[in-house]
Enzyme design. Structure first.
Site, mmCIF file in Angstrom:
data_model
loop_
_atom_site.group_PDB
_atom_site.id
_atom_site.type_symbol
_atom_site.label_atom_id
_atom_site.label_comp_id
_atom_site.label_asym_id
_atom_site.label_seq_id
_atom_site.Cartn_x
_atom_site.Cartn_y
_atom_site.Cartn_z
ATOM 1 N N ASP A 56 -123.889 -28.514 7.761
ATOM 2 C CA ASP A 56 -123.563 -27.133 7.394
ATOM 3 C C ASP A 56 -124.620 -26.643 6.425
ATOM 4 O O ASP A 56 -125.117 -27.391 5.593
ATOM 5 C CB ASP A 56 -122.146 -27.025 6.827
ATOM 6 C CG ASP A 56 -121.929 -27.846 5.562
ATOM 7 O OD1 ASP A 56 -122.238 -27.358 4.465
ATOM 8 O OD2 ASP A 56 -121.418 -28.994 5.688
ATOM 9 N N ASP A 144 -113.806 -21.429 3.799
ATOM 10 C CA ASP A 144 -114.211 -22.346 2.725
ATOM 11 C C ASP A 144 -113.491 -21.905 1.458
ATOM 12 O O ASP A 144 -113.841 -20.889 0.845
ATOM 13 C CB ASP A 144 -115.734 -22.273 2.576
ATOM 14 C CG ASP A 144 -116.266 -23.165 1.463
ATOM 15 O OD1 ASP A 144 -115.461 -23.676 0.671
ATOM 16 O OD2 ASP A 144 -117.493 -23.333 1.399
ATOM 17 N N GLU A 146 -112.786 -22.998 -2.233
ATOM 18 C CA GLU A 146 -113.208 -23.947 -3.257
ATOM 19 C C GLU A 146 -112.787 -23.544 -4.656
ATOM 20 O O GLU A 146 -112.867 -24.361 -5.568
ATOM 21 C CB GLU A 146 -114.730 -24.106 -3.219
ATOM 22 C CG GLU A 146 -115.279 -24.583 -1.886
ATOM 23 C CD GLU A 146 -116.762 -24.893 -1.960
ATOM 24 O OE1 GLU A 146 -117.285 -25.020 -3.088
ATOM 25 O OE2 GLU A 146 -117.395 -25.017 -0.898
#
Length: 658
Positions: A56, A144, A146
Site C-alpha cells: 500500500d 483507514d 487510525e
C-alpha cells in the site's frame, strides 16, 4: 499504513502500522500516515504459500516505477485516495493508472478524520467515492481508521457506521476496514458490529508476527482478508520503505469488485433485487458493481402484451428470474417478443404461412417473434375457395402482407367457398360403422349410438324382419316403415347376443322403406344407447351384413356452427360426396371432443386429419389440384383421439366444391 494508498475501489478501515503493535491510548493518534522508515531497515518481500503479495502506497513513496514493481511479483496495490472532506493524495491518479497498466490490481483507501458529526462522516464518504471512483476489477474500497480524535468507543463506532453506510448507498459495495488488533480493541471496544452487518472484509495491520491477531472474535468468523505484515518492505521501483501486504488466498478475484451488466431488448425490463439495475432497451446497458462473490437476482419482466423469450450471456438457460454469484465481470441480456397469431375465417378453406415462424394455419395458430422482426404472411386459398381479404394487423386484399413486430400481432385471412353444399345435400351419402365379430350372422354388423343416427333398407312385400345385435350397452331403437313409427325396440341384453329377430308384418304389398333410428334412450340396466343391425330379411331372403339404401349420422346443434351438423364418433362411419370439380373441402368443427378422420378421393387415401383442438372453432379440410372431372370424397371416422383432446367425433357441417 501511510499517508497514501489509493486507487479506485477499495474502501477499508486504515490500519495503523507499527504503532499498533503495542498498546496505545484510545484518544491518541495511531501514527500510520507517516513518513516511512529509512530503507536501511527494509526487509525483502516474503510471501507464505497460499497468499499473494501486495503493497500500500501514498505520496510518501514519491515517484514509483510500476513496471519494476510488477516485475518483482507484486500482485496488488492499495493507494491513498483521500483524507477528510477535501484532501486528495497528489500521487493517487498517477499511481492508479500506471499500476493498472502494468497488470497490478489496484484499490483505494480513505484516511479517516472522525468527529461527532454524522454529516461529516457522510461528506468524507462522498468525497472518497468521487475521487476513488470504484470500478470493476479494483479491490474493494477501504476505510483507514487510525485516529479517535478524542471520540468515545460509542461515538467512533457511530462515525464509522455512518461512513460505511454512505459508501454502500452510493456504490452498492461494502468497504473493507483497515485496523490493528490493539486499535480495534481499545478504540472500538473489540466490536463485532461490522462483520455481523455485512462488512466481512478485514485488512489487519500487525507487524513482526508470523500470523496476525484478528479482533472481534476472528472478525465474526470471517478471519482476515488482507494483512499488512510490515511497514518497511524493500520493493524494486520504490526508493524507500513501503508497507507490505498479503492477500489471504491465491485467487485475487475473491477480493476484487465484481460487475453485472444487464440489457433488455424492447418489450420488457430487467431489474435486480437491489434495485440498482432497472433497465429497458431505451436505457441501453445497466451496470451494478458488487462485492466479490455477491449473489444478484435479475428478473426479466415483459411489458403488457409482451412475452419473455430467453436470456443471452451469463443467464442463458435460466427462467425469467436469474440467480448469479458474481466474481469478476458478467454480462447478460433479456430477450422479449410479442405473440404473432394468424387465423382463417369464412365459408372457404386455405392456409396462412408466416415467413420465419413456421406457421401453417387451420383455424388458429400462433408463434412468438422478437421485437423489430419482420413477418410476412401469405394467404393461399384452396381450389374450392377464394381469398377475400385480411383483417387485424393486416388489411387489404393482397395475399401477401408484411408487418414489423412492435407489439402483439394478430391477422385473420378470410376464404370464401366457390360452391356450398349442405351437410346432407345432393350427392352426399352417410354410413354407420361396421364391427367385425365372428358371432354375428354375417361376421359383421352395423352400429351407432348417437341420438338420431339412422339406417334405412328398401324392400318389397307385406313383411320384413331385422336382426339386432344386443348387449350390455344396448339402447332403444325407433323403428318406422315408410316414415310411420311401428315399434320402439330395446336392444339391451346382459351379455352379447346376435341375430335377435324383430318381425314386422301386415304392411301391404308394394315397395317400402324400413328405417332404424337410435332413440337416445335405454332400459334401466343398460350402460349405453347403442343400436346394432346384424341382418335384414326381406322378400324371404336373409341379408347378412346388410348394406343400407340410406343412412345418416346424428344431427346435432354443434357450436359455433349455427346450421345443421351431422356427427359420428363410431369407427368406420363414413360421409361422402360425389361432385364435379377440381377441389373439395368439408366444413367441420375443431375442439377437445373431436378426433381423427381419413380422407379418400376416388377410393385413394389422400390425407389423415386431426380435428382435435384445445378450444372449439370451425375449420375446413379438403383436397385441391384434382382433374376437372367427377370425383367422390369419402371421410371415414377412425375412432381415434388427436393430440389435443380425448374425443373421437367427426362433424360434417357442409361441403365446398370448386
Amino acid at each position: 499504513m501511510r499517508a497514501g494508498r489509493g486507487v479506485a475501489i477499495v474502501v477499508a478501515f486504515a490500519a495503523l502500522g507499527a504503532a499498533w503493535i503495542t498498546p496505545a491510548t484510545a484518544s491518541g493518534s495511531m501514527g500510520m500516515d507517516h513518513r516511512p522508515p529509512p530503507l536501511s531497515a527494509a526487509v525483502p518481500v516474503r510471501t507464505p504459500a497460499g497468499m499473494l503479495p501486495g503493497i500500500d502506497v501514498s505520496h510518501w513513496q514519491n515517484t514509483i516505477d510500476w513496471s519494476r514493481v510488477a516485475g518483482a511479483g507484486v500482485q496488488f496495490a492499495v493507494m491513498k485516495a483521500t483524507e477528510g472532506k477535501n484532501y486528495v493524495d497528489p500521487t493517487f491518479a498517477t499511481n492508479a493508472q500506471e499500476a493498472a497498466a502494468n497488470g497490478i490490481a489496484v484499490g483505494a483507501y480513505h484516511f479517516a478524520d472522525p468527529s461527532t458529526s454524522m454529516a461529516d462522516a457522510r461528506d468524507e464518504a462522498d468525497h472518497f467515492v468521487a475521487v476513488a471512483a470504484p470500478a470493476a476489477g479494483n479491490l474493494v474500497p477501504a476505510l483507514d481508521i487510525e485516529h479517535t480524535n478524542g471520540l468515545s468507543v460509542t461515538q467512533l463506532k457511530a462515525w464509522v457506521k455512518a461512513w460505511l453506510l454512505e459508501v454502500t448507498a452510493r456504490t452498492g459495495l461494502h468497504p473493507m476496514i483497515y485496523t490493528s488488533p490493539n486499535f480495534w480493541l481499545t478504540a472500538l471496544g473489540d466490536s463485532p458490529l461490522f462483520s455481523a452487518t455485512g462488512y466481512p472484509v478485514l485488512w489487519i495491520a500487525h507487524w513482526g508476527v508470523s500470523s496476525p491477531t484478528v479482533p472481534a472474535a476472528n472478525w465474526g468468523g470471517y478471519g482476515w482478508t488482507y494483512w499488512q505484515w510490515t511497514d518497511c518492505a524493500s520493493v524494486p521501483g520504490i526508493a524507500n520503505c513501503v508497507d507490505g501486504d498479503r492477500f489471504n488466498g491465491t485467487n485475487l478475484a475473491r477480493g476484487e469488485i465484481g460487475r453485472v451488466q444487464a440489457a433488455a431488448t424492447p418489450g420488457g425490463t430487467v431489474t435486480s433485487d437491489s434495485g440498482i439495475i432497472s433497465c429497458t432497451a431505451a436505457e441501453g446497458t445497466c451496470t451494478q458493481l458488487t462485492d466479490p462473490g455477491a449473489s444478484v437476482m435479475l428478473t426479466a419482466s415483459p411489458d403488457p402484451g409482451a412475452v419473455f423469450i430467453d436470456w443471452t450471456g451469463e443467464c442463458a438457460g435460466q427462467g425469467a428470474v436469474c440467480a448469479l454469484s458474481v466474481t469478476g465481470k458478467v454480462s447478460t441480456s433479456a430477450e422479449f417478443g410479442y405473440p404473432v397469431t394468424a387465423g382463417v375465417t369464412g365459408t372457404g378453406s386455405g392456409t396462412v404461412v408466416a415467413s420465419g415462424a413456421g406457421i401453417d394455419c387451420g383455424a388458429v395458430c400462433s408463434d412468438i417473434a422478437t421485437y423489430g422482426a419482420t413477418v410476412t404472411f401469405k394467404a393461399t386459398p384452396d381450389s374450392a375457395s377464394g381469398f377475400d381479404g385480411w383483417s387485424g394487423s393486416c388489411q387489404g386484399t393482397d395475399p401477401a402482407c408484411t408487418v414489423t413486430v412492435n407489439g402483439p400481432i394478430a391477422v385473420t385471412a378470410r376464404f370464401d367457398a366457390t360452391v356450398s353444399i349442405p351437410a346432407d345435400g345432393h350427392g352426399t351419402r352417410f354410413g354407420w360403422g361396421r364391427v367385425r365379430n365372428r358371432h354375428a350372422l354375417g361376421r359383421s354388423y352395423l352400429v351407432d349410438h348417437r341420438k338420431g343416427a339412422s339406417v334405412s333398407f328398401a324392400f318389397t312385400g307385406s313383411k320384413v324382419a331385422w336382426y339386432s345385435s344386443d348387449g350390455p350397452k344396448g339402447g332403444v331403437a325407433s323403428v318406422s316403415v315408410d316414415g310411420s313409427a311401428v315399434a320402439a325396440t330395446s336392444t339391451y341384453a346382459s351379455s352379447p347376443r346376435f341375430g335377435v329377430a324383430h318381425d314386422l308384418s301386415g304392411l301391404g304389398v308394394g315397395s317400402h322403406t324400413l328405417t332404424i333410428t337410435v332413440a337416445g334412450r335405454h332400459s334401466p340396466h343398460s350402460s349405453g344407447y347403442q343400436v346394432g343391425v346384424d341382418a335384414v330379411k326381406k322378400s324371404g331372403a336373409l341379408s347378412k351384413s346388410p348394406v343400407p339404401s340410406a343412412a345418416t349420422w346424428s344431427p346435432v346443434a354443434q357450436q359455433p356452427i349455427t346450421g345443421p351438423t351431422l356427427v359420428s364418433d363410431t369407427a368406420g362411419s363414413i360421409a361422402s360426396l360425389t361432385f364435379q370439380g377440381t377441389g373439395v373441402s368439408f366444413d367441420t368443427v375443431l375442439g377437445p371432443t373431436m378426433g381423427r378422420a381419413a380422407v379418400y378421393i376416388d377410393g385413394h387415401l389422400v390425407r389423415t386429419v386431426d380435428l382435435s383442438a384445445s378450444v372449439t372453432a370451425t375449420a375446413a379440410r379438403g383436397v385441391t389440384g384434382l382433374a376437372d372431372a367427377s370425383h367422390t370424397i369419402r371421410v371415414v371416422v377412425l375412432g381415434e383421439h388427436g393430440k389435443h383432446g380425448k374425443g373421437t367425433a367427426v362433424a360434417i357441417a357442409g361441403w365446398t366444391v370448386s
